[in-house]
Scaffold this active site. Structure first.
Site, PDB file in Angstrom:
ATOM      1  N   GLU A 147      -7.038 -12.819  26.757  1.00  0.00           N
ATOM      2  CA  GLU A 147      -7.496 -13.095  25.403  1.00  0.00           C
ATOM      3  C   GLU A 147      -8.673 -12.177  25.122  1.00  0.00           C
ATOM      4  O   GLU A 147      -9.795 -12.424  25.575  1.00  0.00           O
ATOM      5  CB  GLU A 147      -7.958 -14.544  25.232  1.00  0.00           C
ATOM      6  CG  GLU A 147      -8.255 -14.830  23.771  1.00  0.00           C
ATOM      7  CD  GLU A 147      -9.438 -15.754  23.494  1.00  0.00           C
ATOM      8  OE1 GLU A 147      -9.530 -16.232  22.357  1.00  0.00           O
ATOM      9  OE2 GLU A 147     -10.273 -15.972  24.377  1.00  0.00           O
ATOM     10  N   ASP A 174      -9.403 -16.518  29.424  1.00  0.00           N
ATOM     11  CA  ASP A 174     -10.131 -16.741  28.179  1.00  0.00           C
ATOM     12  C   ASP A 174     -11.309 -15.777  28.022  1.00  0.00           C
ATOM     13  O   ASP A 174     -12.028 -15.503  28.978  1.00  0.00           O
ATOM     14  CB  ASP A 174     -10.662 -18.190  28.239  1.00  0.00           C
ATOM     15  CG  ASP A 174     -11.370 -18.614  26.978  1.00  0.00           C
ATOM     16  OD1 ASP A 174     -10.692 -18.707  25.950  1.00  0.00           O
ATOM     17  OD2 ASP A 174     -12.592 -18.862  27.030  1.00  0.00           O
TER      18      ASP A 174
HETATM   19  C1  BGC Z   1     -10.896 -20.179  23.041  1.00  0.00           C
HETATM   20  C2  BGC Z   1     -11.613 -21.113  22.102  1.00  0.00           C
HETATM   21  C3  BGC Z   1     -12.949 -21.504  22.726  1.00  0.00           C
HETATM   22  C4  BGC Z   1     -13.746 -20.264  23.137  1.00  0.00           C
HETATM   23  C5  BGC Z   1     -14.967 -20.599  23.912  1.00  0.00           C
HETATM   24  C6  BGC Z   1     -11.866 -19.038  23.152  1.00  0.00           C
HETATM   25  O1  BGC Z   1     -11.593 -17.818  23.047  1.00  0.00           O
HETATM   26  O2  BGC Z   1      -9.639 -19.783  22.552  1.00  0.00           O
HETATM   27  O3  BGC Z   1     -10.838 -22.231  21.795  1.00  0.00           O
HETATM   28  O4  BGC Z   1     -13.677 -22.252  21.795  1.00  0.00           O
HETATM   29  O5  BGC Z   1     -12.962 -19.421  23.923  1.00  0.00           O
HETATM   30  O6  BGC Z   1     -14.622 -21.143  25.131  1.00  0.00           O
END
Ligand code: BGC
Length: 530
Positions: A240, A198
């Site tokens: 991501e 993430d």
């Molecule tokens: C996730 C989100 C989240 C954020 C902060 C992101 O990129 O996909 O759902 O709110 O990270 O943790």
């Protein structure tokens, strides 16, 4: 070919999937009972949203402990059993790994904020003033006004790129880097097949920069990859990073950073192309997308658990998208749109299938979002992104077959168009003409056509702009993918002398000369051998 290159991924929100103990929350035992469905659908790899203990102020992305399971979901043993059962069925599983931040309730932060002399103080980023790193943008613009929050306990500010209750970890501290590798080891030892990592662009901060994509960040991510390759070869790291193609490319490194990255910029352009009946934006962004190293792959998607992000488009295109798909401003959130695929397509089956067809035939491995395969709707009355995270609609019955509890973590969609009476897995499984069967047909066709994974992409530029037509070719074969973005039928001339078969509907017989695409129609044609 590595397993992930031609895999079909399914993003699964455990809380929304299946509740086995009638407490109103989905759980691992519920997921195990429903694995037949995912196997039937043809899913190769499940991606689980965060499952850790958490105060749930960001649906689990606010991690309270990296070493456990949220009590709503079961025990760690449940998790293990689920992983084993998924593997027994020949599927794989990756989980979300939140590297950038923790919850403010995490024991590390609780200890760190206790005093300036706390041994954990350096796990986070502190400052006497709130004016450092002023060039870093705010991501959650609808809720946050600064990336700094004042902590009255020690009268300093702490740094956070997301919600103010999610302090960023300090990657300048070698102990943080080691702690994260320990987390990685713990979960890979559980047998999972990798991570969706993430928010990777934001790990380091440097004055005078945007604090995104910094060289130090890439150094750590390479260290992470090296650790995984050394101890757990074959496991996947999927990034991501919501960035433009050039910056995204850096996350593959020289094949020594991430195996996969989400292709964020292509996603909104698929919606733009359809709305404008003009392929140009999709062609442009893919022409601007550099080749990626051997062994790497894009992850492509139409929707996910967040708002449909419009960060990777121009301000003009963002306005166009908002006017077109979120004229009602309640549907807007931050720089995006909080709606699901089916309502974005006005429930038009032809458009939903067309979007899926583009997803399945353009470069990359497709990632489906739970519920979109049956055309679930959303609930804009729920706050934040909760409206696209409602329970999966299994049956036309109490609790939509998701749960028998009197109160659920979220209401089930019950409206006249997308509610569980009309839209549910059971009814669509029983109806071979349903959207679910159409999506499943694409999944299986796709699996039989490995050329779609990494084959070359050659546009048919001579056709009208209302079409998105292209060849995919490799040593493994060739596919001619045809899409009609317009609301009128179009006849597409085919290369003379070639006889094609239809990969989605093999029974239609040979096609040659030209082919008619109905309004919003699509075809996957295979040149016949010989
Ligand atoms: C996730 C989100 C989240 C954020 C902060 C992101 O990129 O996909 O759902 O709110 O990270 O943790």
């Amino acid at each position: 070919m590595q397993w992930y290159i031609n895999a079909v991924f399914y993003e699964l929100y455990l809380r929304a999937f299946a509740d086995s103990n009638a407490d109103g929350h989905g759980d691992f035992a519920g997921l195990r009972q429903r694995l037949d469905y995912l196997e039937w659908l043809g899913v190769d790899c499940i991606w689980l949203l965060p499952i850790y203990p958490s105060p749930l102020r960001d649906d689990g992305y606010d991690i309270g402990s990296f070493y456990g399971i949220h009590p709503d979901y079961g025990f760690l043993e449940d998790f293990r059993m689920t992983v084993d059962e998924i593997h027994r069925r020949g599927m794989r599983i990756i989980t979300d790994l939140v590297v950038n931040h923790t919850s403010d309730q995490h024991p590390w932060f609780q200890e760190a904020r206790r005093s300036k002399d706390s041994p954990m103080r350096d796990f986070y980023v502190w400052s006497d003033t709130d004016d450092r790193y002023a060039d870093a943008r705010i991501i959650f613009v609808d809720t946050e006004t600064s990336n700094w929050t004042f902590d009255p306990v020690t009268s300093q500010y702490y740094w956070h790129r997301f919600f103010s209750h999610q302090p960023d970890l300090n990657y300048d501290n070698p102990k943080v880097r080691q702690a994260m590798l320990d987390v990685v080891r713990f979960w890979l030892d559980m047998g999972i097949d990798g991570f969706r990592v993430d928010a990777v662009p934001y790990l380091y901060e440097r004055e005078g920069t945007s604090c995104e994509n910094l060289p130090e960040t890439h150094d750590f991510l390479k260290e992470l990859r090296h650790f995984v390759d050394t101890h757990y070869p074959g496991r996947l790291l999927l990034a991501e990073a919501n960035q433009w193609p050039q910056e995204l490319l850096d996350y593959f490194g020289a094949g020594d950073e991430f195996h996969m990255c989400f292709h964020f910029p292509v996603m909104p352009r698929l919606y733009m192309a359809l709305a404008r009946q003009d392929r140009s934006s999709v062609v442009q962004i893919l022409d601007d997308t550099p080749a990626i190293p051997e062994g790497c792959q894009w992850a492509v998607f139409l929707r996910n658990h967040d708002e449909l992000t419009l960060e990777m488009v121009t301000p003009e295109d963002r306005d166009f998208m908002w006017q077109t798909y979120a004229a009602d401003t309640h549907y807007r959130l931050n720089l995006g749109i909080r709606r699901r695929l089916a309502p974005l397509m006005d429930g038009d089956r032809r458009k939903i299938e067309l979007m899926n067809s583009m997803l399945f035939t353009l470069p990359g491995a497709p990632v489906l979002y739970y519920g979109d395969e049956i055309g679930m709707g959303d609930d804009v009355t729920l706050p934040d992104r909760n409206g696209v995270r409602t329970p999966l609609q299994w049956i036309d019955g109490p609790g939509a077959g998701f749960s028998t509890a009197p109160a659920l973590y979220s209401p089930v969609i019950g409206d006249a168009v997308y509610g569980y009476h009309q839209v549910n897995v059971q009814a669509q499984q029983a109806d071979s003409t349903s959207l679910l069967h159409a999506v499943r047909r694409m999944i299986f066709a796709r699996k039989n056509l490995p050329v779609l994974a990494r084959g070359s992409l050659e546009w048919l530029h001579d056709l009208p702009l209302q079409t998105l037509c292209f060849w995919r070719r490799s040593a493994e074969g060739a596919v001619l993918a045809l899409h009609n973005l317009s609301d009128q039928p179009l006849d597409i001339p085919l290369e003379p002398g070639i006889v094609f078969s239809d990969a989605l509907y093999p029974d239609v017989g040979p096609v040659s000369g030209s082919v008619r695409l109905e309004a919003y129609g699509c075809r996957w044609l295979l040149p016949e051998a010989g």
